[in-house]
Design an enzyme around this catalytic site. Sequence first.
Site, PDB file in Angstrom:
ATOM      1  N   ILE A 129       1.246  -1.086   0.572  1.00 52.96           N
ATOM      2  CA  ILE A 129      -0.115  -0.095   0.084  1.00 52.96           C
ATOM      3  C   ILE A 129       0.761   1.141  -0.046  1.00 52.96           C
ATOM      4  O   ILE A 129       0.679   2.117  -0.923  1.00 52.96           O
ATOM      5  CB  ILE A 129      -1.270   0.075   1.138  1.00 52.96           C
ATOM      6  CG1 ILE A 129      -2.194  -1.099   0.907  1.00 52.96           C
ATOM      7  CG2 ILE A 129      -1.868   1.608   1.276  1.00 52.96           C
ATOM      8  CD1 ILE A 129      -3.012  -1.673   2.491  1.00 52.96           C
ATOM      9  N   ARG A 137      -3.350   1.268  11.182  1.00 52.10           N
ATOM     10  CA  ARG A 137      -4.875   1.231  12.366  1.00 52.10           C
ATOM     11  C   ARG A 137      -4.584   2.391  13.247  1.00 52.10           C
ATOM     12  O   ARG A 137      -3.258   3.027  13.687  1.00 52.10           O
ATOM     13  CB  ARG A 137      -4.022  -0.048  12.979  1.00 52.10           C
ATOM     14  CG  ARG A 137      -3.870  -1.678  12.526  1.00 52.10           C
ATOM     15  CD  ARG A 137      -5.185  -2.029  12.338  1.00 52.10           C
ATOM     16  NE  ARG A 137      -6.207  -3.544  11.867  1.00 52.10           N
ATOM     17  CZ  ARG A 137      -6.145  -3.235   9.635  1.00 52.10           C
ATOM     18  NH1 ARG A 137      -6.522  -2.078   9.683  1.00 52.10           N
ATOM     19  NH2 ARG A 137      -6.268  -4.688   9.979  1.00 52.10           N
ATOM     20  N   GLU A 151     -12.581   1.930  17.770  1.00 50.45           N
ATOM     21  CA  GLU A 151     -13.367   2.189  16.406  1.00 50.45           C
ATOM     22  C   GLU A 151     -14.276   1.427  17.244  1.00 50.45           C
ATOM     23  O   GLU A 151     -14.447   0.716  17.606  1.00 50.45           O
ATOM     24  CB  GLU A 151     -12.721   1.369  15.422  1.00 50.45           C
ATOM     25  CG  GLU A 151     -12.161   2.351  14.965  1.00 50.45           C
ATOM     26  CD  GLU A 151     -10.493   1.463  13.365  1.00 50.45           C
ATOM     27  OE1 GLU A 151     -11.637   0.526  12.548  1.00 50.45           O
ATOM     28  OE2 GLU A 151      -9.822   2.249  13.190  1.00 50.45           O
ATOM     29  N   HIS A 174     -13.056   3.729   8.919  1.00 50.31           N
ATOM     30  CA  HIS A 174     -12.066   3.199   8.666  1.00 50.31           C
ATOM     31  C   HIS A 174     -13.061   1.949   7.490  1.00 50.31           C
ATOM     32  O   HIS A 174     -13.629   1.031   7.076  1.00 50.31           O
ATOM     33  CB  HIS A 174     -12.047   1.585   9.734  1.00 50.31           C
ATOM     34  CG  HIS A 174     -11.010   0.658   9.240  1.00 50.31           C
ATOM     35  ND1 HIS A 174     -10.739   0.121  10.282  1.00 50.31           N
ATOM     36  CD2 HIS A 174     -10.199   0.422   8.282  1.00 50.31           C
ATOM     37  CE1 HIS A 174      -9.678  -0.831   9.713  1.00 50.31           C
ATOM     38  NE2 HIS A 174      -9.477  -0.972   8.269  1.00 50.31           N
TER      39      HIS A 174
HETATM   40  C1  GLV Z   1      -8.427  -3.891   6.812  1.00 53.27           C
HETATM   41  O1  GLV Z   1      -8.673  -2.250   7.618  1.00 53.27           O
HETATM   42  C2  GLV Z   1      -7.805  -4.633   6.235  1.00 53.27           C
HETATM   43  O2  GLV Z   1      -6.849  -4.809   7.365  1.00 53.27           O
HETATM   44  O3  GLV Z   1      -7.854  -4.899   5.344  1.00 53.27           O
END
Ligand code: GLV
Length: 322
Positions: A160, A240, A269, A288
Amino acid sequence: MTATPRVFVTRVIPDAGLSLIRQSCRADIWPETLPPSYEILTERTRGADGLLCLITDRIDAALMDAAGPGLKIISQMAVGVDNIDLAAARARGIPVGHTPGVLTEATADLAFALLLAAARRIVEGVEYVRAGKWRTWEPKALLGADLSGATLGIIGLGRIGKAVARRAAGFDMRLIACNPGMPPPEAEAAGVRLVDLDTLLRESDFISIHTPLTAQTRGLINREALSKMKRTAILVNTARGPVIDQDALYESLRDGRIAGAALDVTDPEPLPPDHQLLTLPNAVIVPHIGSASLWTRDQMAIMAAENLLAGLAGQPLPHAVP
Ligand code: GLV
């Protein structure tokens, strides 16, 4: 594999995955919007052959023991697995699956959307218009930060993080990252220079977090780290919540020691509606939704189903947690 294995699915997931599960399993599917309590989760997993769970479910050793020796697979519909006691699963020989890769682009899109929203004060602008405050074109109203030429610091240059770097390159940003143990040529291939955390904190105009939550990353962005950031810096977190010390972040934002934050993840959360962070105009917070695109959630459901079915059949998982 028993003739028709019984599995507990802890939420109604997209049909693309659920239909695969229903074809070959007796599926007990938790029908509510809110997750099952830990007690219900334990009860419904008791005696099951497989478990398909989400990040909102705590999967610990006691739950695995209550499930009994028949539990052959824990399949999580998410890439992050910090809610699962992996050591306990390993000790009991239960494979754990997750959904890497398919949510990379959607999550990077959201990180970039948040970065732009905070930089250009989109939420404040929307509220301004809705409140009837838009009376003319104002030379000095709602001024934000420029991306072009600014430095983006990426904490965690995995899939990511690299996808965020690709987007940032298109905005002419200078890219640095902190990723202990990564060979510099791997980062350079992504157009990124590796630096230590201190350098990243001091040099970045924007910081985007892309680390998993581990013992090493919990509280990584604490009061001291925040104090090293530029007063004009904007912090983005789509990883996170507990990676950031949220009380310290609140104080930094309130006192103008950093310019803004955009968070897809918080601690806890959901964030309670009366939480102090929600009183700040320079905090943009969404619930989220990093992987929440139609295609992505379908793919995640399919991968989670495939992992579940492979585990039930005693086969290697297509996407096992390493
Ligand atoms: C979402 O937070 C994931 O870890 O896919």
